[in-house]
Design an enzyme around this catalytic site. Structure first.
Site, PDB file in Angstrom:
ATOM      1  CB  SER A 152      -0.932  -0.012   1.213  1.00 44.68           C
ATOM      2  OG  SER A 152      -0.159  -0.083   2.403  1.00 44.68           O
ATOM      3  CG  ASP A 156       9.070  -2.728  -1.789  1.00 43.08           C
ATOM      4  OD1 ASP A 156       9.458  -3.899  -1.987  1.00 43.08           O
ATOM      5  OD2 ASP A 156       7.888  -2.434  -1.520  1.00 43.08           O
ATOM      6  CD  GLU A 205       8.465  -7.066  -1.576  1.00 43.83           C
ATOM      7  OE1 GLU A 205       8.850  -7.640  -0.536  1.00 43.83           O
ATOM      8  OE2 GLU A 205       7.469  -6.317  -1.611  1.00 43.83           O
TER       9      GLU A 205
END
Ligand code: DER
Length: 240
Positions: free
Chosen positions: A30, A85, A107
Protein backbone atom coordinates in the site's frame (compact mmCIF):
# COMPACT_ATOMS: atom_id res chain seq x y z
CA UNK A 1 -2.04 12.86 8.78
CA UNK A 2 -3.67 9.43 8.53
CA UNK A 3 -1.40 6.41 8.14
CA UNK A 4 -2.18 6.28 4.42
CA UNK A 5 -1.42 9.99 4.00
CA UNK A 6 1.91 9.41 5.77
CA UNK A 7 2.64 6.60 3.30
CA UNK A 8 1.86 8.93 0.40
CA UNK A 9 4.11 11.70 1.76
CA UNK A 10 7.02 9.26 2.14
CA UNK A 11 6.40 7.77 -1.31
CA UNK A 12 6.28 11.15 -3.07
CA UNK A 13 9.54 12.18 -1.39
CA UNK A 14 11.20 8.98 -2.64
CA UNK A 15 10.09 9.66 -6.22
CA UNK A 16 12.07 12.94 -6.08
CA UNK A 17 15.12 10.66 -6.46
CA UNK A 18 13.85 9.23 -9.76
CA UNK A 19 15.61 10.57 -12.85
CA UNK A 20 14.55 10.16 -16.50
CA UNK A 21 16.18 7.18 -18.15
CA UNK A 22 16.29 5.11 -14.95
CA UNK A 23 15.47 1.43 -14.60
CA UNK A 24 13.28 1.28 -11.47
CA UNK A 25 12.46 -1.59 -9.12
CA UNK A 26 8.74 -1.15 -8.38
CA UNK A 27 7.79 -2.25 -4.86
CA UNK A 28 4.70 -4.03 -3.59
CA UNK A 29 2.14 -2.97 -1.00
CA UNK A 30 0.00 0.00 0.00
CA UNK A 31 2.94 2.39 0.42
CA UNK A 32 4.63 1.46 -2.87
CA UNK A 33 1.35 2.05 -4.72
CA UNK A 34 1.62 5.76 -3.92
CA UNK A 35 5.06 5.79 -5.56
CA UNK A 36 3.60 4.09 -8.65
CA UNK A 37 0.86 6.73 -8.83
CA UNK A 38 3.39 9.55 -8.54
CA UNK A 39 5.72 8.06 -11.18
CA UNK A 40 2.80 7.57 -13.58
CA UNK A 41 1.67 11.17 -13.02
CA UNK A 42 5.13 12.59 -13.71
CA UNK A 43 5.41 10.44 -16.84
CA UNK A 44 2.01 11.65 -18.04
CA UNK A 45 3.04 15.26 -17.52
CA UNK A 46 6.35 14.72 -19.31
CA UNK A 47 8.32 15.66 -16.19
CA UNK A 48 9.85 12.16 -16.33
CA UNK A 49 10.55 10.11 -19.49
CA UNK A 50 12.29 6.90 -20.61
CA UNK A 51 11.54 5.07 -17.36
CA UNK A 52 11.46 1.24 -17.26
CA UNK A 53 9.83 -0.47 -14.26
CA UNK A 54 10.73 -3.93 -12.93
CA UNK A 55 7.71 -5.08 -10.86
CA UNK A 56 8.31 -7.02 -7.62
CA UNK A 57 4.98 -8.88 -7.83
CA UNK A 58 2.16 -9.78 -10.20
CA UNK A 59 0.00 -7.34 -8.22
CA UNK A 60 2.44 -4.47 -8.85
CA UNK A 61 2.78 -5.54 -12.49
CA UNK A 62 -0.96 -5.20 -13.09
CA UNK A 63 -1.19 -1.87 -11.22
CA UNK A 64 1.81 -0.47 -13.14
CA UNK A 65 0.38 -1.72 -16.44
CA UNK A 66 -2.93 0.02 -15.70
CA UNK A 67 -0.94 3.19 -14.91
CA UNK A 68 0.91 2.85 -18.25
CA UNK A 69 4.37 2.63 -16.65
CA UNK A 70 6.62 0.87 -19.20
CA UNK A 71 7.64 -2.52 -17.78
CA UNK A 72 10.41 -5.04 -18.24
CA UNK A 73 11.98 -7.76 -16.11
CA UNK A 74 15.09 -8.70 -14.18
CA UNK A 75 16.48 -10.88 -17.00
CA UNK A 76 16.48 -7.91 -19.37
CA UNK A 77 17.81 -5.56 -16.66
CA UNK A 78 20.08 -7.42 -14.22
CA UNK A 79 21.31 -4.04 -12.90
CA UNK A 80 18.64 -1.70 -11.60
CA UNK A 81 19.26 1.99 -10.86
CA UNK A 82 16.76 2.60 -8.06
CA UNK A 83 14.15 0.53 -6.18
CA UNK A 84 11.42 2.08 -4.07
CA UNK A 85 9.47 -0.21 -1.72
CA UNK A 86 7.68 -0.32 1.61
CA UNK A 87 8.58 -2.43 4.64
CA UNK A 88 6.78 -4.04 7.54
CA UNK A 89 9.47 -3.18 10.08
CA UNK A 90 12.65 -1.04 10.10
CA UNK A 91 15.23 -1.40 12.90
CA UNK A 92 17.79 1.26 13.93
CA UNK A 93 20.37 -0.29 11.57
CA UNK A 94 17.98 -0.07 8.59
CA UNK A 95 17.45 -3.82 8.60
CA UNK A 96 13.95 -4.65 7.40
CA UNK A 97 11.20 -7.15 7.72
CA UNK A 98 9.28 -7.44 4.47
CA UNK A 99 6.89 -9.92 2.93
CA UNK A 100 3.68 -9.63 4.88
CA UNK A 101 2.16 -9.05 1.45
CA UNK A 102 3.79 -12.27 0.28
CA UNK A 103 6.20 -10.82 -2.30
CA UNK A 104 9.47 -11.12 -0.38
CA UNK A 105 11.32 -13.42 -2.83
CA UNK A 106 10.89 -11.28 -5.95
CA UNK A 107 11.42 -8.11 -3.87
CA UNK A 108 14.67 -9.43 -2.44
CA UNK A 109 15.92 -10.54 -5.90
CA UNK A 110 15.11 -7.17 -7.51
CA UNK A 111 16.19 -5.00 -4.59
CA UNK A 112 19.37 -7.09 -4.30
CA UNK A 113 20.15 -6.19 -7.95
CA UNK A 114 19.62 -2.47 -7.35
CA UNK A 115 22.27 0.24 -6.95
CA UNK A 116 20.08 2.32 -4.64
CA UNK A 117 17.20 0.89 -2.55
CA UNK A 118 14.96 3.49 -0.90
CA UNK A 119 12.48 2.22 1.68
CA UNK A 120 9.32 4.23 2.32
CA UNK A 121 7.40 3.89 5.56
CA UNK A 122 5.01 5.62 7.93
CA UNK A 123 6.36 6.00 11.46
CA UNK A 124 4.45 2.94 12.74
CA UNK A 125 6.95 0.66 10.98
CA UNK A 126 9.96 1.78 13.05
CA UNK A 127 10.93 -0.85 15.66
CA UNK A 128 13.75 -1.20 18.19
CA UNK A 129 14.38 -4.80 17.12
CA UNK A 130 13.19 -6.91 14.16
CA UNK A 131 10.20 -9.05 15.03
CA UNK A 132 9.46 -6.46 17.71
CA UNK A 133 6.09 -5.52 16.30
CA UNK A 134 4.93 -9.02 17.22
CA UNK A 135 3.78 -9.40 13.63
CA UNK A 136 4.98 -12.02 11.18
CA UNK A 137 8.52 -12.53 9.94
CA UNK A 138 7.75 -14.45 6.72
CA UNK A 139 9.75 -17.39 5.34
CA UNK A 140 9.01 -18.60 1.78
CA UNK A 141 9.23 -22.39 1.50
CA UNK A 142 8.64 -24.94 -1.24
CA UNK A 143 5.25 -26.68 -0.86
CA UNK A 144 6.76 -30.15 -0.93
CA UNK A 145 7.11 -31.45 2.66
CA UNK A 146 5.93 -28.14 4.12
CA UNK A 147 4.98 -29.71 7.44
CA UNK A 148 8.47 -31.20 7.73
CA UNK A 149 10.00 -27.79 6.97
CA UNK A 150 7.71 -26.20 9.58
CA UNK A 151 9.01 -28.67 12.16
CA UNK A 152 12.63 -27.79 11.24
CA UNK A 153 11.83 -24.07 11.65
CA UNK A 154 10.21 -24.69 15.04
CA UNK A 155 13.27 -26.71 16.13
CA UNK A 156 15.47 -23.66 15.43
CA UNK A 157 13.60 -21.70 18.07
CA UNK A 158 12.57 -24.39 20.55
CA UNK A 159 14.39 -22.56 23.38
CA UNK A 160 12.95 -19.15 22.42
CA UNK A 161 10.27 -17.85 24.82
CA UNK A 162 7.13 -16.61 23.07
CA UNK A 163 7.98 -18.07 19.67
CA UNK A 164 5.40 -19.41 17.24
CA UNK A 165 5.43 -20.49 13.59
CA UNK A 166 2.51 -21.27 11.33
CA UNK A 167 1.65 -21.86 7.69
CA UNK A 168 0.07 -18.77 6.12
CA UNK A 169 -3.42 -19.55 4.83
CA UNK A 170 -6.20 -17.69 3.09
CA UNK A 171 -9.94 -18.32 2.98
CA UNK A 172 -11.53 -19.09 -0.40
CA UNK A 173 -14.98 -17.80 -1.45
CA UNK A 174 -16.60 -21.01 -0.22
CA UNK A 175 -15.02 -20.45 3.19
CA UNK A 176 -12.44 -23.19 2.78
CA UNK A 177 -9.05 -22.38 4.38
CA UNK A 178 -6.19 -23.16 2.01
CA UNK A 179 -2.43 -22.44 2.02
CA UNK A 180 -1.47 -18.97 0.74
CA UNK A 181 0.47 -19.45 -2.51
CA UNK A 182 3.07 -16.87 -3.60
CA UNK A 183 3.67 -15.59 -7.16
CA UNK A 184 6.34 -18.28 -7.35
CA UNK A 185 3.99 -21.14 -6.40
CA UNK A 186 5.49 -21.45 -2.92
CA UNK A 187 4.06 -21.43 0.60
CA UNK A 188 4.86 -19.04 3.47
CA UNK A 189 5.57 -19.91 7.10
CA UNK A 190 5.10 -16.90 9.37
CA UNK A 191 7.42 -16.68 12.39
CA UNK A 192 6.27 -14.77 15.49
CA UNK A 193 8.59 -13.51 18.26
CA UNK A 194 6.81 -12.12 21.33
CA UNK A 195 9.94 -10.19 22.40
CA UNK A 196 11.38 -9.58 18.96
CA UNK A 197 14.33 -11.54 17.56
CA UNK A 198 16.86 -11.90 20.36
CA UNK A 199 19.78 -13.31 18.40
CA UNK A 200 22.31 -12.23 15.79
CA UNK A 201 20.33 -11.51 12.63
CA UNK A 202 23.11 -12.64 10.30
CA UNK A 203 23.43 -16.00 12.04
CA UNK A 204 19.65 -16.41 12.04
CA UNK A 205 19.56 -15.66 8.32
CA UNK A 206 22.21 -18.32 7.65
CA UNK A 207 20.38 -20.88 9.84
CA UNK A 208 17.10 -20.26 8.04
CA UNK A 209 18.62 -20.51 4.56
CA UNK A 210 20.37 -23.77 5.49
CA UNK A 211 17.02 -25.52 5.94
CA UNK A 212 16.68 -27.28 2.57
CA UNK A 213 12.97 -26.51 1.99
CA UNK A 214 13.42 -22.78 2.64
CA UNK A 215 13.55 -20.61 -0.47
CA UNK A 216 14.04 -17.21 1.22
CA UNK A 217 13.11 -15.21 4.34
CA UNK A 218 11.71 -11.72 4.87
CA UNK A 219 14.65 -10.19 6.76
CA UNK A 220 16.38 -7.71 4.41
CA UNK A 221 19.70 -7.17 6.21
CA UNK A 222 21.95 -4.27 5.21
CA UNK A 223 20.09 -3.87 1.90
CA UNK A 224 18.40 -0.49 2.31
CA UNK A 225 20.37 2.52 1.06
CA UNK A 226 18.03 4.90 2.85
CA UNK A 227 14.70 4.90 4.66
CA UNK A 228 12.20 7.73 4.26
CA UNK A 229 9.88 7.98 7.27
CA UNK A 230 6.79 10.21 7.36
CA UNK A 231 5.04 10.97 10.66
CA UNK A 232 1.52 12.08 11.56
CA UNK A 233 2.60 15.72 11.48
CA UNK A 234 3.69 15.29 7.88
CA UNK A 235 7.37 15.62 8.80
CA UNK A 236 9.76 13.58 6.67
CA UNK A 237 13.01 12.04 7.92
CA UNK A 238 15.51 10.56 5.47
CA UNK A 239 17.80 8.06 7.25
CA UNK A 240 20.91 6.87 5.39
O1 DER B 1 4.93 -7.38 1.65
C1 DER B 1 5.82 -6.53 1.43
O2 DER B 1 7.01 -6.80 1.32
C2 DER B 1 5.41 -5.08 1.44
O3 DER B 1 6.33 -4.30 0.70
C3 DER B 1 5.42 -4.63 2.89
O4 DER B 1 6.72 -4.79 3.35
C4 DER B 1 4.93 -3.19 3.07
O5 DER B 1 3.57 -3.18 2.77
P1 DER B 1 2.70 -1.88 3.12
O6 DER B 1 3.36 -0.72 2.40
O7 DER B 1 1.34 -2.20 2.55
O8 DER B 1 2.70 -1.72 4.61
Amino acid sequence: LSQDEQKRVAAYRAVDFVQSGMVLGLGTGSTAVHALDRIADLLRRGVLHDIVGIPTSKQTESIARALKIPLSDLDAHPVIDLSIDGADEVDPFLNLVKGRGGSLLREKMIEGATKKFIVIVDESKMVGRLGGSGLAVPVEIVPFGWSYTLSKLKALFELERGFNAKLRTRVEEDGKEVPFVTDNGNYIIDLYFENGIERDLGMLSDSLLRIVGVAEHGMFLGMATSVIVANKDGEITVIN
